[in-house]
Design an enzyme around this catalytic site. Structure first.
Site, short mmCIF file in Angstrom:
data_model
loop_
_atom_site.label_atom_id
_atom_site.label_comp_id
_atom_site.label_asym_id
_atom_site.label_seq_id
_atom_site.Cartn_x
_atom_site.Cartn_y
_atom_site.Cartn_z
N ILE A 1 6.95 8.48 16.52
CA ILE A 1 6.85 9.14 15.22
C ILE A 1 5.41 9.77 15.33
CG2 ILE A 1 6.34 8.52 12.76
CD1 ILE A 1 9.06 7.72 13.97
N ARG B 1 -4.42 10.37 3.58
CA ARG B 1 -3.38 11.40 3.89
C ARG B 1 -2.52 11.32 2.57
NH1 ARG B 1 -1.70 14.84 7.35
NH2 ARG B 1 0.35 15.56 7.20
N ASP C 1 4.09 1.74 12.10
CA ASP C 1 3.03 0.81 11.28
C ASP C 1 3.00 -0.62 11.82
OD1 ASP C 1 2.11 2.98 10.04
OD2 ASP C 1 2.54 2.30 8.08
N ARG D 1 -8.78 -0.21 4.15
CA ARG D 1 -8.02 0.85 3.34
C ARG D 1 -6.73 0.12 2.99
NH1 ARG D 1 -6.48 4.96 6.76
NH2 ARG D 1 -5.30 5.81 5.05
N ARG E 1 0.76 15.02 11.89
CA ARG E 1 1.19 14.78 10.71
C ARG E 1 1.54 16.20 10.05
NH1 ARG E 1 -0.41 9.04 8.55
NH2 ARG E 1 -2.69 9.96 8.87
N CYS F 1 -5.98 8.45 8.57
CA CYS F 1 -6.07 7.93 10.18
C CYS F 1 -6.02 9.05 10.89
CB CYS F 1 -5.28 6.81 10.32
SG CYS F 1 -5.72 5.15 9.24
N LYS G 1 0.75 -1.37 0.06
CA LYS G 1 0.02 0.09 0.01
C LYS G 1 0.76 1.05 0.09
CE LYS G 1 -2.75 2.66 3.35
NZ LYS G 1 -1.71 3.52 3.90
N ASN G 2 1.83 1.57 0.99
CA ASN G 2 2.68 2.37 1.03
C ASN G 2 3.65 2.89 -0.04
OD1 ASN G 2 1.34 3.24 3.55
ND2 ASN G 2 3.04 2.14 4.87
#
Length: 422
Positions: free
Chosen positions: A329, A94, A307, A399, A123, A118, A22-23
């Site tokens: 983070i 995002r 994550d 998601r 952020r 989320c 996904k990322n």
């Protein structure tokens, strides 16, 4: 509203095929804005965020077309007809902020809504904007939108990031490919997804060196062209299912998983009693000893990934002894703790740290997901709990995870997806 029903106590054993990341996929799709030619992406995960990014690209005039029945190969390309990324799309994800750099580089102007996603922390996008300003962009914030312009094009510069931000690194990296001259990004994030993006950009004609390091050097080119690229396997999905094997005392082969993408998480698995090793075709994860408490601090790659924090916490909730997880983070990423405690976990949060005192067993309960990764931490707890667990608001999970119930059921989990309010 869909929910999962899980009856715990089953040891998981078998194979799980890891989907595309996904990322990585979302940023690679945004890279399609950098050229009018077709970018062909394969190993595309079938998740909600990918569909939302496709919707956003189409809003900009870009054609996004599936090349096979599975939808795992996408062709992206075309002329940009709109420079606006509207609130109704951007507020849902995002990663939408990643269209800013490509639009500005190719069209020399962009209007992008401030992003959503989320609710795990603020952020801020300050580093994205300051980096683009260093490259000559004029930026203002008006009515919830970022207005950016560079009438003469972006200019290469040396940009020092105060924090190794993944999003800022990716946005600036894409923008710099079409900037005039050389751009150097110092303290760049080193996540594998960034190297995957840079590899694809180089295939499109970019000139990027320093992949995998904290110093990326980009020599701008006049134009990029089409290319073909396979999205890397999802290391977070891989780590999540490794936790599923760990929490159930299972033995699972994660097909397609890449051990080098785990970073510091490998050591954390080993310290708590979960064996993670390379195997033909992927990664084998098994546990045949009691779980042990460990201390973890989330950090940028190659440190322990934020994550994976929620999933690891679920596993540690039944480990012998005490554990501490410190989140460095995001400031609001312990929202799953009250839900885990509803299932019998003993977790206390103090500022940026969570103290987990392992319990002998968890009990099934109705719980509610609060964000993407937290969703799966509750599923993991349900897999190990006595009785039935009902996880609601699983749209968060949709998601970023593909066919969760099918993948877990195939290796022995008693899990079902209940559609609607019934």
């Amino acid at each position: 509203m869909d929910r999962f029903i899980i009856r715990g106590g089953q040891r998981l054993s078998g194979e799980i095929h890891i989907s595309g990341a996904k990322n990585a996929g979302l940023k690679l799709m945004a890279a399609g804005l950098l050229t009018s030619e077709r970018l062909i992406l394969s190993n595309v995960p079938q998740i909600a965020d990918i569909r939302l990014m496709a919707q956003l690209l189409r809003q900009h005039g870009i054609d996004v077309t599936a090349q096979d029945d599975s939808g795992r190969v996408l062709a992206i390309g075309g002329e940009v007809t709109s420079i606006e990324a509207p609130y109704d799309i951007v507020s849902k994800m995002r990663a939408s902020i990643l269209v800013l750099g490509p639009l500005l580089a190719r069209m020399r102007k962009a209007r992008v809504s401030l992003p959503g996603g989320c609710a795990i922390g603020t952020r801020p996008v300050d580093m994205h904007l300051r980096g683009l300003e260093a490259m000559g962009a004029k930026i203002s914030l008006e009515n919830g939108y970022i207005h950016a312009s560079a009438p003469k094009g972006l200019q290469g510069d040396k940009i020092v990031l105060p924090f190794a931000s993944v999003g800022a690194t990716e946005n600036l990296l894409m923008a710099a490919t079409l900037a005039k001259g050389r751009t150097e990004i110092i303290n760049a994030a080193r996540e594998p997804e960034i190297s995957d993006l840079a590899t694809c950009l180089n295939r499109m004609g970019a000139r990027i060196t320093g992949l995998g390091t904290g110093s990326l050097i980009i020599d701008g080119v006049d134009a990029l062209h089409g290319a073909e690229h396979a999205i890397m396997p999802d290391r977070i999905e891989c780590g999540t299912y490794a936790c599923a094997a760990g929490i159930t005392g299972g033995d699972v082969l994660l097909v397609g998983g890449q051990l080098q993408d785990f970073g510091a998480a490998i050591q954390s698995f080993e310290e708590c009693g979960v064996e993670v090793s390379a195997a033909p075709g992927g990664i084998r994860v098994r546990r045949d000893q009691p779980l042990r408490g460990v201390d973890i601090m989330t950090e940028p790659f190659p440190g322990f990934p934020t994550d994976m924090q929620a999933q690891f916490m679920a596993m540690l909730s039944i480990a012998e002894g005490a554990s501490m997880i410190t989140e460095t983070i995001f400031e609001n990423r312990f929202m799953h703790v009250p839900e885990l405690n509803r299932m019998g976990a003993h977790i206390n949060v103090h500022k940026s740290s969570a103290i987990i005192r392992g319990v002998s067993r968890l009990s099934g309960a109705p719980v509610m997901a609060t964000d993407l990764r937290a969703s799966f931490s509750l599923i993991l707890a349900g897999l190990a709990a006595e009785g039935e667990t009902s996880v609601s608001r699983v749209y968060h999970l949709d998601r970023g995870y593909e066919k969760v119930d099918e993948k877990l059921a195939a290796i022995g989990a008693d899990i079902a997806r209940i559609t609607g309010d019934s």
